[in-house]
Motif scaffolding. Structure first.
Motif, PDB file in Angstrom:
ATOM      1  N   ARG A   1       4.681   6.117   1.703  1.00 49.28           N
ATOM      2  CA  ARG A   1       3.219   6.088   1.796  1.00 49.28           C
ATOM      3  C   ARG A   1       2.697   5.610   0.446  1.00 49.28           C
ATOM      4  NH1 ARG A   1       1.173  11.834   3.186  1.00 49.28           N
ATOM      5  NH2 ARG A   1       0.746  12.122   0.987  1.00 49.28           N
ATOM      6  N   ARG A   2       1.594   4.885   0.451  1.00 47.32           N
ATOM      7  CA  ARG A   2       1.026   4.407  -0.810  1.00 47.32           C
ATOM      8  C   ARG A   2       0.224   5.524  -1.482  1.00 47.32           C
ATOM      9  NH1 ARG A   2       1.807   0.212  -3.728  1.00 47.32           N
ATOM     10  NH2 ARG A   2      -0.407  -0.176  -4.053  1.00 47.32           N
ATOM     11  N   CYS A   3       0.468   5.750  -2.760  1.00 48.01           N
ATOM     12  CA  CYS A   3      -0.336   6.717  -3.503  1.00 48.01           C
ATOM     13  C   CYS A   3      -1.645   6.027  -3.884  1.00 48.01           C
ATOM     14  CB  CYS A   3       0.405   7.167  -4.755  1.00 48.01           C
ATOM     15  SG  CYS A   3       2.023   7.882  -4.382  1.00 48.01           S
ATOM     16  N   PRO A   4      -2.770   6.737  -3.822  1.00 50.35           N
ATOM     17  CA  PRO A   4      -4.074   6.068  -3.976  1.00 50.35           C
ATOM     18  C   PRO A   4      -4.338   5.476  -5.354  1.00 50.35           C
ATOM     19  CG  PRO A   4      -4.332   8.456  -3.789  1.00 50.35           C
ATOM     20  CD  PRO A   4      -2.906   8.160  -3.484  1.00 50.35           C
ATOM     21  N   TYR A   5      -3.555   5.850  -6.359  1.00 50.23           N
ATOM     22  CA  TYR A   5      -3.798   5.338  -7.720  1.00 50.23           C
ATOM     23  C   TYR A   5      -2.880   4.168  -8.071  1.00 50.23           C
ATOM     24  CZ  TYR A   5       0.372   8.161  -8.500  1.00 50.23           C
ATOM     25  OH  TYR A   5       1.625   8.683  -8.403  1.00 50.23           O
ATOM     26  N   CYS A   6      -1.940   3.838  -7.161  1.00 48.12           N
ATOM     27  CA  CYS A   6      -0.839   2.933  -7.518  1.00 48.12           C
ATOM     28  C   CYS A   6      -1.214   1.463  -7.311  1.00 48.12           C
ATOM     29  CB  CYS A   6       0.367   3.271  -6.652  1.00 48.12           C
ATOM     30  SG  CYS A   6       1.778   2.198  -6.967  1.00 48.12           S
ATOM     31  N   ASP A   7      -0.916   0.630  -8.310  1.00 50.83           N
ATOM     32  CA  ASP A   7      -1.136  -0.808  -8.118  1.00 50.83           C
ATOM     33  C   ASP A   7       0.164  -1.598  -8.296  1.00 50.83           C
ATOM     34  OD1 ASP A   7      -0.786  -0.763 -10.858  1.00 50.83           O
ATOM     35  OD2 ASP A   7      -2.356  -2.243 -11.244  1.00 50.83           O
ATOM     36  N   PHE A   8       1.298  -0.930  -8.108  1.00 49.48           N
ATOM     37  CA  PHE A   8       2.577  -1.638  -8.205  1.00 49.48           C
ATOM     38  C   PHE A   8       2.782  -2.518  -6.966  1.00 49.48           C
ATOM     39  CE2 PHE A   8       4.320   2.234 -10.691  1.00 49.48           C
ATOM     40  CZ  PHE A   8       3.706   1.783 -11.832  1.00 49.48           C
ATOM     41  N   ASN A   9       3.717  -3.449  -7.093  1.00 52.58           N
ATOM     42  CA  ASN A   9       4.024  -4.325  -5.964  1.00 52.58           C
ATOM     43  C   ASN A   9       4.949  -3.578  -5.007  1.00 52.58           C
ATOM     44  OD1 ASN A   9       4.178  -6.727  -4.444  1.00 52.58           O
ATOM     45  ND2 ASN A   9       6.136  -7.223  -5.414  1.00 52.58           N
TER      46      ASN A   9
ATOM     47  N   GLY B   1      14.096   0.246  -9.825  1.00 53.96           N
ATOM     48  CA  GLY B   1      12.756   0.832  -9.843  1.00 53.96           C
ATOM     49  C   GLY B   1      11.947   0.337  -8.668  1.00 53.96           C
ATOM     50  N   GLY B   2      10.692   0.730  -8.645  1.00 53.98           N
ATOM     51  CA  GLY B   2       9.913   0.291  -7.497  1.00 53.98           C
ATOM     52  C   GLY B   2       8.450   0.622  -7.657  1.00 53.98           C
ATOM     53  N   GLY B   3       7.887   0.975  -6.520  1.00 54.03           N
ATOM     54  CA  GLY B   3       8.492   1.330  -5.261  1.00 54.03           C
ATOM     55  C   GLY B   3       9.322   2.604  -5.343  1.00 54.03           C
TER      56      GLY B   3
HETATM   57  S1  SF4 Z   1       5.542   3.236  -6.353  1.00 51.38           S
HETATM   58 FE1  SF4 Z   1       5.368   5.431  -6.791  1.00 51.38          FE
HETATM   59  S2  SF4 Z   1       3.195   5.708  -7.262  1.00 51.38           S
HETATM   60 FE2  SF4 Z   1       3.369   3.720  -6.206  1.00 51.38          FE
HETATM   61  S3  SF4 Z   1       3.022   4.161  -4.026  1.00 51.38           S
HETATM   62 FE3  SF4 Z   1       5.227   4.287  -4.379  1.00 51.38          FE
HETATM   63  S4  SF4 Z   1       5.651   6.455  -4.791  1.00 51.38           S
HETATM   64 FE4  SF4 Z   1       3.441   6.139  -5.048  1.00 51.38          FE
END
Ligand code: SF4
Length: 382
Positions: free
Chosen positions: A15-23, A61-63
């Motif tokens: 699930r996407r965390c609401p603060y995350c802007d990673f790819n 890493g990720g993700g």
């Molecule tokens: S990368 Fe980490 S912070 Fe981002 S949506 Fe996934 S679990 Fe959440």
């Protein structure tokens, strides 16, 4: 180039965390199998092209790498070992989300040679975890830590976040205390930042959530510095602490980035750097898979760094290391000029302001400089 650190990006999350802007993406499980195949292709192609160079560190890493099965993670690591000369004492890390933990996966990873785990705990307070949209509870985070130990991991990092809206110093202190009780070898602490385009940014703009309070975050950071020092942790990088003792528990992979050394990034959106050029892959997962399945390069673009920019970047990443900073010998070896000759004006000005200081081997931030580090870094950039 004789040796490269390797980063492998796994762009899947439950699930996407609401603060995350990673790819990273939720709901793309169907692409996991072809993604692993594409990664294998990219890794093999590079290993062959570079003549199977040495690799001192590998970082998944990720993700959330642990959305993949233990078998898939081992397959990817196996491809790295075939294509590169992974050194016998290499540091091999995977990030793991405490909500995706199972002991079989950890054991399989241990057997395949993973020897470091980085757990995205973020908080030991359930209300804060709920606010952050995390899929795990505080208790599950603790269990994940014990599972890691049971599987044989003896080098574990915990990530924690501070400066959350409405977070109190008392709950932050409790999270720190809980982390210290577990005695992980490494801790990474990050202030919550509101990134453009995230749900959190919309909530702040709508007034549903107060913006993070910078002063409160600075106090929490100070508190962490004191508490962790007393608990026997070395504060070696602005956001990172390693258990002090006979063994050096600093993250060797991240030291490569901070020392401005070369690395290869594999996977969707991953960046690579050879000291003079930076290049990066296409970000969409399907696009990355498509390119590799057609036998094309996944590289989207690159940037050649001129010497002046590279010098500034080396200062920016190196000054993050609070103990060693930027050693003059390393700077000279890379650019053929001393730190003082390259930056006499900047260094003079910031030494006077008490933000940087010389030590035996080079230049580093002062304690006062830690608090305004971004302003110091900016001064070195062209
Ligand atoms: S990368 Fe980490 S912070 Fe981002 S949506 Fe996934 S679990 Fe959440």
């Amino acid at each position: 180039m004789s040796s490269w650190a390797i980063y492998i990006h796994i762009p899947f999350c439950i699930r996407r965390c609401p603060y995350c802007d990673f790819n990273t993406y939720a709901g793309l499980e169907r692409l996991q199998k072809p993604y692993v195949e594409a990664l294998e292709r990219e890794i093999r192609a590079y290993g062959q092209r570079l003549g199977r160079p040495q690799v001192p560190t590998v970082f998944f890493g990720g993700g959330t790498p642990t959305t993949l099965t233990g078998e898939q993670l081992c397959t990817i690591l196996g491809a790295v070992r075939e294509a590169f000369d992974v050194l016998p004492n290499a540091e091999i890390t995977s990030e793991a989300n405490p909500g995706t933990v199972d002991s079989n996966r950890f054991s399989a990873m241990r057997d395949a040679g993973f020897n470091r785990l980085s757990l995205g705990v973020q908080s030991f307070n359930d209300d804060e975890l709920h606010f952050l949209g995390r899929i795990h509870s505080a208790e599950e985070a603790t269990e994940a830590y014990y599972e890691a130990h049971l599987a044989g991991f003896r080098n574990v990092n915990l990530d924690l976040m501070f400066g959350l809206p409405l977070q109190e110093a008392a709950t932050w202190k409790r999270s720190l205390r809980r982390a210290i009780e577990l005695k992980p070898e490494h801790l990474s602490l990050y202030a919550l930042t509101v990134e453009q385009g995230t749900p959190l940014a919309r909530w702040v703009a709508d007034g549903r959530v107060p913006p993070p309070d910078d002063d409160a975050a600075a106090e929490m950071y100070d508190l962490a510095c004191d508490v962790l020092e007393k608990a026997g942790y070395r504060h070696y990088e602005i956001s990172n602490w390693a258990l002090a003792g006979e063994r050096d528990w600093r993250c060797r992979h991240n030291l490569v980035y901070w020392r401005y050394e070369p690395y290869l990034g594999f996977g969707a959106g991953a960046h690579s750097f050879d000291g003079k050029r930076r290049w990066w892959n296409v970000s969409p997962v399907a696009g990355y898979i498509d390119r590799l399945s057609r036998g094309e390069t996944p590289v989207e673009s690159w940037e050649d760094l001129d010497e002046r920019l590279a010098m500034g970047e080396m200062m920016m990443v190196g000054l993050r290391l609070l103990e060693e900073g930027v050693p003059d010998a390393r700077f000279r070896a890379r650019f053929g000029i001393s730190l003082q000759d390259a930056f006499s004006e900047e260094i003079g000005e910031m030494t006077q302001m008490g933000l940087v200081e010389w030590h035996d081997a080079g230049l580093r931030l002062t304690r006062r400089g830690w608090l305004v580090a971004n302003r110091v870094f900016a001064r070195f950039l062209p």
